[in-house]
Design a protein around this motif. Structure first.
Motif, short mmCIF file in Angstrom:
data_model
loop_
_atom_site.label_atom_id
_atom_site.label_comp_id
_atom_site.label_asym_id
_atom_site.label_seq_id
_atom_site.Cartn_x
_atom_site.Cartn_y
_atom_site.Cartn_z
N ARG A 60 20.57 -26.76 -8.73
CA ARG A 60 20.13 -27.41 -7.50
C ARG A 60 21.29 -28.06 -6.76
O ARG A 60 22.34 -28.30 -7.36
CB ARG A 60 19.02 -28.43 -7.77
CG ARG A 60 19.27 -29.34 -8.95
CD ARG A 60 17.91 -29.74 -9.55
NE ARG A 60 18.04 -30.89 -10.43
CZ ARG A 60 18.34 -30.77 -11.71
NH1 ARG A 60 18.55 -29.59 -12.25
NH2 ARG A 60 18.44 -31.84 -12.46
N CYS A 61 21.04 -28.31 -5.49
CA CYS A 61 22.07 -28.87 -4.62
C CYS A 61 22.56 -30.21 -5.15
O CYS A 61 21.76 -31.09 -5.46
CB CYS A 61 21.50 -29.02 -3.21
SG CYS A 61 22.63 -29.80 -2.05
N LYS A 62 23.88 -30.36 -5.22
CA LYS A 62 24.47 -31.60 -5.76
C LYS A 62 24.22 -32.79 -4.82
O LYS A 62 24.38 -33.93 -5.22
CB LYS A 62 25.98 -31.44 -5.95
CG LYS A 62 26.38 -30.33 -6.91
CD LYS A 62 26.30 -30.79 -8.37
CE LYS A 62 26.60 -29.68 -9.36
NZ LYS A 62 25.51 -28.66 -9.47
N ILE A 63 23.86 -32.50 -3.59
CA ILE A 63 23.59 -33.60 -2.66
C ILE A 63 22.09 -33.89 -2.56
O ILE A 63 21.63 -34.96 -2.92
CB ILE A 63 24.17 -33.30 -1.25
CG1 ILE A 63 25.70 -33.17 -1.34
CG2 ILE A 63 23.80 -34.43 -0.28
CD1 ILE A 63 26.36 -32.72 -0.05
N CYS A 64 21.30 -32.90 -2.13
CA CYS A 64 19.89 -33.21 -1.82
C CYS A 64 18.93 -32.82 -2.94
O CYS A 64 17.73 -33.06 -2.84
CB CYS A 64 19.49 -32.55 -0.51
SG CYS A 64 19.19 -30.78 -0.67
N ASP A 65 19.44 -32.21 -4.03
CA ASP A 65 18.62 -31.88 -5.20
C ASP A 65 17.67 -30.69 -4.98
O ASP A 65 16.79 -30.43 -5.79
CB ASP A 65 17.82 -33.11 -5.66
CG ASP A 65 17.64 -33.16 -7.17
OD1 ASP A 65 18.48 -32.59 -7.89
OD2 ASP A 65 16.65 -33.76 -7.64
N ILE A 118 26.20 -26.60 -3.18
CA ILE A 118 25.61 -27.32 -2.05
C ILE A 118 24.72 -26.36 -1.28
O ILE A 118 25.13 -25.24 -0.96
CB ILE A 118 26.71 -27.86 -1.10
CG1 ILE A 118 27.81 -28.63 -1.86
CG2 ILE A 118 26.12 -28.73 0.00
CD1 ILE A 118 27.39 -29.92 -2.49
N CYS A 119 23.50 -26.79 -0.95
CA CYS A 119 22.56 -25.90 -0.24
C CYS A 119 22.99 -25.70 1.21
O CYS A 119 23.80 -26.45 1.75
CB CYS A 119 21.14 -26.46 -0.32
SG CYS A 119 20.82 -27.81 0.81
N GLU A 120 22.41 -24.69 1.82
CA GLU A 120 22.78 -24.34 3.19
C GLU A 120 22.52 -25.50 4.15
O GLU A 120 23.34 -25.80 5.01
CB GLU A 120 21.94 -23.14 3.60
CG GLU A 120 22.67 -22.14 4.45
CD GLU A 120 21.73 -21.00 4.81
OE1 GLU A 120 21.38 -20.23 3.89
OE2 GLU A 120 21.34 -20.91 5.99
N SER A 121 21.38 -26.15 3.95
CA SER A 121 21.01 -27.24 4.84
C SER A 121 22.04 -28.39 4.77
O SER A 121 22.46 -28.92 5.80
CB SER A 121 19.62 -27.73 4.45
OG SER A 121 19.36 -28.98 4.98
N CYS A 122 22.50 -28.74 3.56
CA CYS A 122 23.49 -29.82 3.42
C CYS A 122 24.86 -29.39 3.92
O CYS A 122 25.65 -30.23 4.37
CB CYS A 122 23.58 -30.29 1.97
SG CYS A 122 22.17 -31.26 1.44
N GLN A 123 25.14 -28.09 3.86
CA GLN A 123 26.41 -27.60 4.39
C GLN A 123 26.47 -27.75 5.90
O GLN A 123 27.54 -27.88 6.49
CB GLN A 123 26.61 -26.13 4.03
CG GLN A 123 27.05 -25.92 2.59
CD GLN A 123 27.15 -24.45 2.23
OE1 GLN A 123 27.46 -23.62 3.07
NE2 GLN A 123 26.88 -24.13 0.97
ZN LIG Z 1 21.27 -29.89 -0.20
#
Ligand SMILES: [Zn+2]
Ligand SMILES: [Zn+2]
Length: 245
Positions: A55-60, A69-74
């Motif tokens: 899972r994304c290291k920022i938003c989980d 990191i997921c596309e949205s957080c990028q």
């Molecule tokens: Zn994310």
């Protein structure tokens, strides 16, 4: 009967009135033994999907690829450091979160806090305060409580990290559906006001909400808080999975 005993009896009566089912599975009402370890039964545990894969290291957010990191957080500026979201907003989780929020089932706060505390684990030690996403006075009057505040209080009882009221919400947001992320953020940001700068200066905060959908709400709150706080992390009982991921 002494005054103290009467008071204790009254307290117990009130507790049973508001928090009656602390030994029942929160999803199927079956009696369970170790509510304080896991507030749901073996059968529900088998069915329940936990947020435990890559899972994304920022938003989980779960990510199917090996990315960190997921596309949205990028593609967006995130004002919190990371998020903790143990469950998915679907099926029985969705049902019980709706009951918690809209059906006055306040006693579920403790169960959800147990799940959150387990998921956050020893990371909880890094926080000076647990805080929560506020609701407007109007909304609080109508519902009688702020579900995020109840969660924060229960999480504080379980972990020993004190709660702090850091934000107020001054207006309910209008329909956000047709706005893009940036427009939603600026729309929301105007609604959240800091209670007191000095109490959060250089502190590490854990911001609690019940559900994370697009992260716009927690991100707006984090933007306001992170102007003074050293670090803001966020947590929510459950998250929705965005289609783009
Ligand atoms: Zn994310
Ligand atoms: Zn069950």
């Amino acid at each position: 009967m002494t005054e103290n005993k009467t008071l204790n009896k009254l307290k117990l009566f009130a507790k049973n009135l508001f928090f009656p089912d602390e030994i029942k599975c929160i999803f199927c009402d079956r009696d369970i033994q170790n509510f304080n370890d896991r507030p749901y039964c073996d059968d529900c545990a088998k069915r329940l999907k936990l947020n435990s894969g890559n899972r994304c290291k920022i938003c989980d957010m779960p990510i199917l690829s090996e990315e960190n990191i997921c596309e949205s957080c990028q593609n967006t500026v995130t004002h919190f450091h990371r998020a903790y979201t143990p469950l998915f907003y679907e099926n029985e989780v969705r049902q019980s979160l709706i009951a918690f929020k809209s059906d006055n089932k306040r006693y579920l706060a403790k169960a959800f806090a147990i799940i959150l505390a387990k998921y956050i684990g020893s990371d909880i030690k890094q926080f000076d305060y647990i805080t929560y996403v506020p609701i407007t006075d109007k909304r609080r009057k109508a519902r009688g409580y702020n579900q995020a505040e109840l969660l924060a209080n229960e999480l504080s009882k379980l972990t020993g990290v004190p709660t702090l009221n850091t934000l107020t919400k001054t207006a309910d947001t209008v329909e956000q559906k047709n706005l893009n992320y940036k427009q939603r953020m600026s729309n929301l940001k105007k609604c959240f006001k800091l209670v007191d700068k000095s109490s959060i200066k250089d502190k590490s905060l854990l911001l609690v909400d019940d559900i994370i959908t697009t992260t716009t709400t927690v991100n707006s709150c984090s933007e306001v808080l992170s102007k003074y706080a050293k670090m803001v992390d966020v947590c929510a009982v459950a998250r929705t999975i965005l289609k783009s991921n």
